[in-house]
Scaffold this motif. Sequence first.
Motif, PDB file in Angstrom:
ATOM      1  N   GLY A 166     -13.022   1.230 -14.544  1.00  0.00           N
ATOM      2  CA  GLY A 166     -14.336   1.873 -14.449  1.00  0.00           C
ATOM      3  C   GLY A 166     -14.239   3.379 -14.288  1.00  0.00           C
ATOM      4  O   GLY A 166     -13.532   4.069 -15.031  1.00  0.00           O
ATOM      5  N   LYS A 167     -14.937   3.915 -13.275  1.00  0.00           N
ATOM      6  CA  LYS A 167     -14.960   5.357 -13.033  1.00  0.00           C
ATOM      7  C   LYS A 167     -13.585   5.915 -12.665  1.00  0.00           C
ATOM      8  O   LYS A 167     -13.319   7.093 -12.857  1.00  0.00           O
ATOM      9  N   GLU A 168     -12.723   5.070 -12.115  1.00  0.00           N
ATOM     10  CA  GLU A 168     -11.396   5.527 -11.709  1.00  0.00           C
ATOM     11  C   GLU A 168     -10.495   5.800 -12.917  1.00  0.00           C
ATOM     12  O   GLU A 168      -9.479   6.481 -12.811  1.00  0.00           O
ATOM     13  N   GLY A 169     -10.896   5.281 -14.069  1.00  0.00           N
ATOM     14  CA  GLY A 169     -10.102   5.490 -15.278  1.00  0.00           C
ATOM     15  C   GLY A 169      -8.907   4.561 -15.353  1.00  0.00           C
ATOM     16  O   GLY A 169      -8.841   3.540 -14.656  1.00  0.00           O
ATOM     17  N   SER A 170      -7.936   4.924 -16.191  1.00  0.00           N
ATOM     18  CA  SER A 170      -6.746   4.088 -16.393  1.00  0.00           C
ATOM     19  C   SER A 170      -5.791   4.237 -15.213  1.00  0.00           C
ATOM     20  O   SER A 170      -5.416   5.344 -14.845  1.00  0.00           O
ATOM     21  N   VAL A 171      -5.387   3.100 -14.644  1.00  0.00           N
ATOM     22  CA  VAL A 171      -4.538   3.092 -13.447  1.00  0.00           C
ATOM     23  C   VAL A 171      -3.405   2.084 -13.626  1.00  0.00           C
ATOM     24  O   VAL A 171      -3.632   0.951 -14.059  1.00  0.00           O
ATOM     25  N   GLY A 172      -2.191   2.500 -13.306  1.00  0.00           N
ATOM     26  CA  GLY A 172      -1.063   1.568 -13.279  1.00  0.00           C
ATOM     27  C   GLY A 172      -1.146   0.740 -12.007  1.00  0.00           C
ATOM     28  O   GLY A 172      -1.106   1.274 -10.905  1.00  0.00           O
ATOM     29  N   LEU A 173      -1.244  -0.580 -12.161  1.00  0.00           N
ATOM     30  CA  LEU A 173      -1.518  -1.437 -10.998  1.00  0.00           C
ATOM     31  C   LEU A 173      -0.270  -1.959 -10.300  1.00  0.00           C
ATOM     32  O   LEU A 173      -0.334  -2.329  -9.129  1.00  0.00           O
ATOM     33  N   ILE A 174       0.865  -2.021 -11.017  1.00  0.00           N
ATOM     34  CA  ILE A 174       2.086  -2.533 -10.385  1.00  0.00           C
ATOM     35  C   ILE A 174       3.254  -1.591 -10.680  1.00  0.00           C
ATOM     36  O   ILE A 174       3.200  -0.785 -11.610  1.00  0.00           O
ATOM     37  N   THR A 175       4.298  -1.711  -9.898  1.00  0.00           N
ATOM     38  CA  THR A 175       5.524  -0.946 -10.136  1.00  0.00           C
ATOM     39  C   THR A 175       6.289  -1.562 -11.306  1.00  0.00           C
ATOM     40  O   THR A 175       5.919  -2.622 -11.825  1.00  0.00           O
ATOM     41  N   TYR A 176       7.382  -0.899 -11.691  1.00  0.00           N
ATOM     42  CA  TYR A 176       8.140  -1.319 -12.874  1.00  0.00           C
ATOM     43  C   TYR A 176       8.606  -2.766 -12.731  1.00  0.00           C
ATOM     44  O   TYR A 176       9.123  -3.176 -11.681  1.00  0.00           O
ATOM     45  N   MET A 177       8.417  -3.541 -13.818  1.00  0.00           N
ATOM     46  CA  MET A 177       8.583  -4.997 -13.709  1.00  0.00           C
ATOM     47  C   MET A 177       9.935  -5.516 -14.175  1.00  0.00           C
ATOM     48  O   MET A 177      10.154  -6.726 -14.200  1.00  0.00           O
ATOM     49  N   ARG A 178      10.871  -4.608 -14.539  1.00  0.00           N
ATOM     50  CA  ARG A 178      12.229  -5.067 -14.863  1.00  0.00           C
ATOM     51  C   ARG A 178      13.161  -4.564 -13.764  1.00  0.00           C
ATOM     52  O   ARG A 178      13.629  -3.430 -13.804  1.00  0.00           O
ATOM     53  N   THR A 179      13.380  -5.397 -12.792  1.00  0.00           N
ATOM     54  CA  THR A 179      14.149  -4.991 -11.615  1.00  0.00           C
ATOM     55  C   THR A 179      14.832  -6.199 -10.993  1.00  0.00           C
ATOM     56  O   THR A 179      14.356  -7.336 -11.114  1.00  0.00           O
ATOM     57  N   ASP A 180      15.964  -5.953 -10.330  1.00  0.00           N
ATOM     58  CA  ASP A 180      16.649  -7.023  -9.595  1.00  0.00           C
ATOM     59  C   ASP A 180      16.713  -6.695  -8.107  1.00  0.00           C
ATOM     60  O   ASP A 180      17.496  -7.277  -7.365  1.00  0.00           O
ATOM     61  N   SER A 181      15.877  -5.742  -7.664  1.00  0.00           N
ATOM     62  CA  SER A 181      15.917  -5.286  -6.279  1.00  0.00           C
ATOM     63  C   SER A 181      14.696  -5.766  -5.493  1.00  0.00           C
ATOM     64  O   SER A 181      13.581  -5.778  -6.010  1.00  0.00           O
ATOM     65  N   THR A 182      14.920  -6.129  -4.234  1.00  0.00           N
ATOM     66  CA  THR A 182      13.811  -6.495  -3.343  1.00  0.00           C
ATOM     67  C   THR A 182      13.440  -5.335  -2.418  1.00  0.00           C
ATOM     68  O   THR A 182      12.647  -5.503  -1.495  1.00  0.00           O
ATOM     69  N   ARG A 183      14.026  -4.168  -2.683  1.00  0.00           N
ATOM     70  CA  ARG A 183      13.763  -2.984  -1.859  1.00  0.00           C
ATOM     71  C   ARG A 183      12.328  -2.503  -2.038  1.00  0.00           C
ATOM     72  O   ARG A 183      11.774  -2.547  -3.132  1.00  0.00           O
ATOM     73  N   VAL A 184      11.734  -2.033  -0.932  1.00  0.00           N
ATOM     74  CA  VAL A 184      10.357  -1.532  -0.953  1.00  0.00           C
ATOM     75  C   VAL A 184      10.321  -0.169  -0.259  1.00  0.00           C
ATOM     76  O   VAL A 184      10.980   0.024   0.768  1.00  0.00           O
ATOM     77  N   SER A 185       9.565   0.775  -0.800  1.00  0.00           N
ATOM     78  CA  SER A 185       9.492   2.120  -0.214  1.00  0.00           C
ATOM     79  C   SER A 185       8.812   2.091   1.147  1.00  0.00           C
ATOM     80  O   SER A 185       7.982   1.209   1.432  1.00  0.00           O
ATOM     81  N   GLU A 186       9.141   3.056   1.986  1.00  0.00           N
ATOM     82  CA  GLU A 186       8.537   3.141   3.317  1.00  0.00           C
ATOM     83  C   GLU A 186       7.035   3.352   3.229  1.00  0.00           C
ATOM     84  O   GLU A 186       6.277   2.834   4.048  1.00  0.00           O
ATOM     85  N   VAL A 187       6.593   4.119   2.231  1.00  0.00           N
ATOM     86  CA  VAL A 187       5.151   4.372   2.064  1.00  0.00           C
ATOM     87  C   VAL A 187       4.416   3.070   1.775  1.00  0.00           C
ATOM     88  O   VAL A 187       3.360   2.793   2.367  1.00  0.00           O
ATOM     89  N   ALA A 188       4.974   2.248   0.874  1.00  0.00           N
ATOM     90  CA  ALA A 188       4.339   0.974   0.523  1.00  0.00           C
ATOM     91  C   ALA A 188       4.340   0.018   1.715  1.00  0.00           C
ATOM     92  O   ALA A 188       3.352  -0.697   1.955  1.00  0.00           O
ATOM     93  N   GLN A 189       5.434   0.000   2.476  1.00  0.00           N
ATOM     94  CA  GLN A 189       5.496  -0.849   3.668  1.00  0.00           C
ATOM     95  C   GLN A 189       4.450  -0.434   4.687  1.00  0.00           C
ATOM     96  O   GLN A 189       3.758  -1.280   5.266  1.00  0.00           O
ATOM     97  N   SER A 190       4.320   0.865   4.911  1.00  0.00           N
ATOM     98  CA  SER A 190       3.364   1.382   5.888  1.00  0.00           C
ATOM     99  C   SER A 190       1.941   1.020   5.497  1.00  0.00           C
ATOM    100  O   SER A 190       1.139   0.594   6.330  1.00  0.00           O
ATOM    101  N   GLU A 191       1.625   1.163   4.210  1.00  0.00           N
ATOM    102  CA  GLU A 191       0.278   0.827   3.724  1.00  0.00           C
ATOM    103  C   GLU A 191       0.004  -0.663   3.889  1.00  0.00           C
ATOM    104  O   GLU A 191      -1.095  -1.069   4.296  1.00  0.00           O
ATOM    105  N   ALA A 192       1.020  -1.494   3.595  1.00  0.00           N
ATOM    106  CA  ALA A 192       0.859  -2.942   3.721  1.00  0.00           C
ATOM    107  C   ALA A 192       0.639  -3.339   5.178  1.00  0.00           C
ATOM    108  O   ALA A 192      -0.225  -4.175   5.484  1.00  0.00           O
ATOM    109  N   ARG A 193       1.396  -2.748   6.090  1.00  0.00           N
ATOM    110  CA  ARG A 193       1.260  -3.066   7.514  1.00  0.00           C
ATOM    111  C   ARG A 193      -0.140  -2.681   8.022  1.00  0.00           C
ATOM    112  O   ARG A 193      -0.743  -3.401   8.815  1.00  0.00           O
ATOM    113  N   GLN A 194      -0.636  -1.548   7.548  1.00  0.00           N
ATOM    114  CA  GLN A 194      -1.978  -1.112   7.937  1.00  0.00           C
ATOM    115  C   GLN A 194      -3.029  -2.106   7.435  1.00  0.00           C
ATOM    116  O   GLN A 194      -3.935  -2.495   8.175  1.00  0.00           O
TER     117      GLN A 194
END
Length: 690
Positions: A288-316
Motif C-alpha cells: 500500500g502506502k508503504e510501497g515495495s518492502v522486502g519482508l524476509i531476509t535472504y532465503m539461501r542460508t545454512d545459518s541459524t544466527r540472528v542479529s542482535e537488533v532482530a532479537q531485541s525487536e522480537a523480545r520487545q
Amino acid sequence: MADSLVIVESPAKAKTIGKYLGKNYIVKASMGHVRDLPKSQLGVDIEHRYKPKYITIRGKGSVLKELREASKKVKRVYLAADPDREGEAIAWHLAHSLDLELDKPCRVVFNEITKQAVREAFKHPRKIDMDLVNAQQARRILDRLVGYGISPLLWKKVKKGLSAGRVQSVAVKLIIDREKEIRNFQPEEYWTVTAVLLAGDEPFEAKFYGYGKDKAELKSEDDVKQLLEKIKGKRFVVGEIKKSERRRNPAPPFITSSLQQEAARKLNFRAAKTMSVAQQLYEGVELGKEGSVGLITYMRTDSTRVSEVAQSEARQYIAEQFGENFVPSQPRSHKKNAGAQDAHEAIRPTSVMRTPSQVKPYLSRDQYRLYKLIWERFVASQMAPAVLDVISCEVHAGDAVFRATGSKVKFPGFMKVYVEGNDDNQKEEDKLLPPLEEGQVLKKKSIEPKQHFTQPPPRYTEARLVRTLEELGIGRPSTYAPTLETIQKRGYVTLEDKRFIPTELGEIVIELMEEFFPEILNVEFTANMEEELDHIEEGKVDWVKVLDAFYSQFRERLSVAEKEMETVEIQDEVSDETCEKCGRPMVYKFGRYGKFLACSGFPDCRNTKPILKSTGVTCPKCKQGEIVERKTKRRRTFYGCSRYPECDFVSWDQPASRPCPRCENLMVIKKKKNESTIHCTECDYQTTER
C-alpha cells in the motif's frame, strides 16, 4: 540527474531498492546471469587450466546493450546481486561485460532489503570477491565435466536425451537404495496389549511393559495368550507413581533446508515453489502506502544466527503481546549446524512488527501462508521454553506390569505461537491421567490385544530427501530445489502420493554409473567435494588444483567406460489399452510430468494420452462417463469426467463413493489439515464419516 547505476537480478528487487536509494541512483535488472558456458559444446579448455569459454546467454543481448548505455551516463556502477556465490558470479560476469575495473569497489551486498540495510551497504562497497567467484566457477565447470562426459555415453548405450549430474545422481541413488530396502524388507510380527482401566468413573489406558522389572516383548499370539492367562482374575493395583517437569525448547529459526521441509509438511509446497515464493518475499512486495518492502531476509542460508537488533525487536514484541514471562532471561541462540558456512543470518522477517495479519491484504495466498510460517517460526524461536507436567505410573496385575503416561502443558511458552511439524503428521495433545494413589485398586474395563507387523522404511518425500542430503553434506542451500526438479524431469524418479519412486530408467542409469563411475555416487566423495568448494570460497585452496585432482581420475574412468559399457535396450511396458487412432497397443512412457500412455507405432502415430485413475463414481453431469483423477501441468490433482471433451464436468474435491442420503446428488471429500468432511454439492448435508 542520477550519477550512479545499480544492477540487481530482478525487476521486483530493482523497484524495492530504487525506493530506498532515491533519485541519485538508477536501478536496473540483469534478469539473472548474462553469460554462461555454451550449450552446444563443452566450453572448457582442459589443457589451459580449465579456462571456461563464456558466451552471452541467448536473449540477453538487448539487456546488456541497455546496461552498457546506462553505465556510460553515470560516474559509478554498483553490482548488487544476491549475497552468495551465484550472486558474486553474476556481478563478475556483469563487470566483464560492462568493462568495469575489477580493482575498484563496486560490489554491494545486504542480507535483507530494508531501508536501513540497503543504505548501510552502499556506504561500504567492496571489490568483487574472486574466491567466491572461483568457487562458483569450480562447481559449474565440475558439473559440466561430469555432465558432458557421461551424458553422450548414456545417449549411445541407453537412450537419447539422458544426462548425468554429480549431486542429482547421488539423490537418485538414495531413492533407489531406499526402494531396495523396501523390496527386501521382511515384516516381523509383534503384539501390544492395552488395559482400559477405571479410577472411579475416569477411564485411562495402560500398556503391557513386562514381568517384574524386566521388559517383555509379545512376538506371537501364544505370548499374548500366556499373558492373558497370567492376569486372569488378578487385581489391577497402582504401583510406583513418578511426577516430573519437562522443559521443551523451541526449534531454531529457519534455514533453507528446514524451510523447505516445513513448507512441505504444513503448506504442501514443493521445494521449488517454496523457494520461488520466498524469493518474492525477499525481493519486495507492495504494501500500500508503504510501497515495495522486502519482508524476509535472504532465503539461501545454512545459518541459524540472528542479529542482535532482530532479537531485541522480537523480545520487545513478545513481552508486549504475551507478557514478560514468555521472554527468556537471555536472548536465545541456537547451535550452529556442523559444516554450516554461516555466511548469512537465519531466514526471518525483516521486522517482526509486520505481523502476518497486517500484511495479509497485500499478499497472495501463497505469499501470506509462507510469510506466516517464517514469522511464527522466528517469533517462537525467541520465546521461553514450554513446561510440561509429566506423570507416569506402573499398574501391577500379579507379576505383569502395565505402564501409563500422561502429560499436561503447565506453561505453553513458545507453543503459544508455533509447534514444529513432523513427517508423520502426528498431533500433539494433552494426555491426562486421572488422580491416582499407590496401592489403589482399579477396575478393569477391557483388555485389548492388537497384532502388528513392523513396517519398511518410508519412501522419501521431498522434505525427507532434503533433510537427508543436508545431513550427508550433499549439495548446498541453493542446490536442493533444482536437484529435486532435475531428477524428475530426467525421468529417473516419479513423485506418487508425494513420495519418490525410482523408474526403470533411473535404476539402469545408476547401475551403470555404479559400475563405471563409483566415486560420483559415493556419498562421502561428494560431501568432500562440497567441502573443497567451501575451501575455495574461503581462499584456502586453488580451484584449478581441485578440478585437476578430480578430472585426472575421472578421465581414466571415462576412457574405460567408452570401451566396456554395454548397450542396454529398454523395452516399453505394454498397457492393456489400444490406440484409438491406429489400433496398435499403447505403451507406458515417462515425461517431465510423469508417466503417460503413447502409441507403440511412434513415429508413424504420435497419439498420447494421460493415465487416468478411476474413482468409481458416475459423472453427475452426463450420467454416462465416470469421474477420473487428472493432473494439471503444475501437478495439482483435480477430478473430471472420463468423456472429456464431450462432458466438461470438473471438481477440485475428491468425489465420495456414495451419494447424498438426503437428495442423492454427488458428495465430495473436503480435506483440511488432518481432518476430512464429506459435503453434498447440492444441499447443506455434511458428515465427518469416511
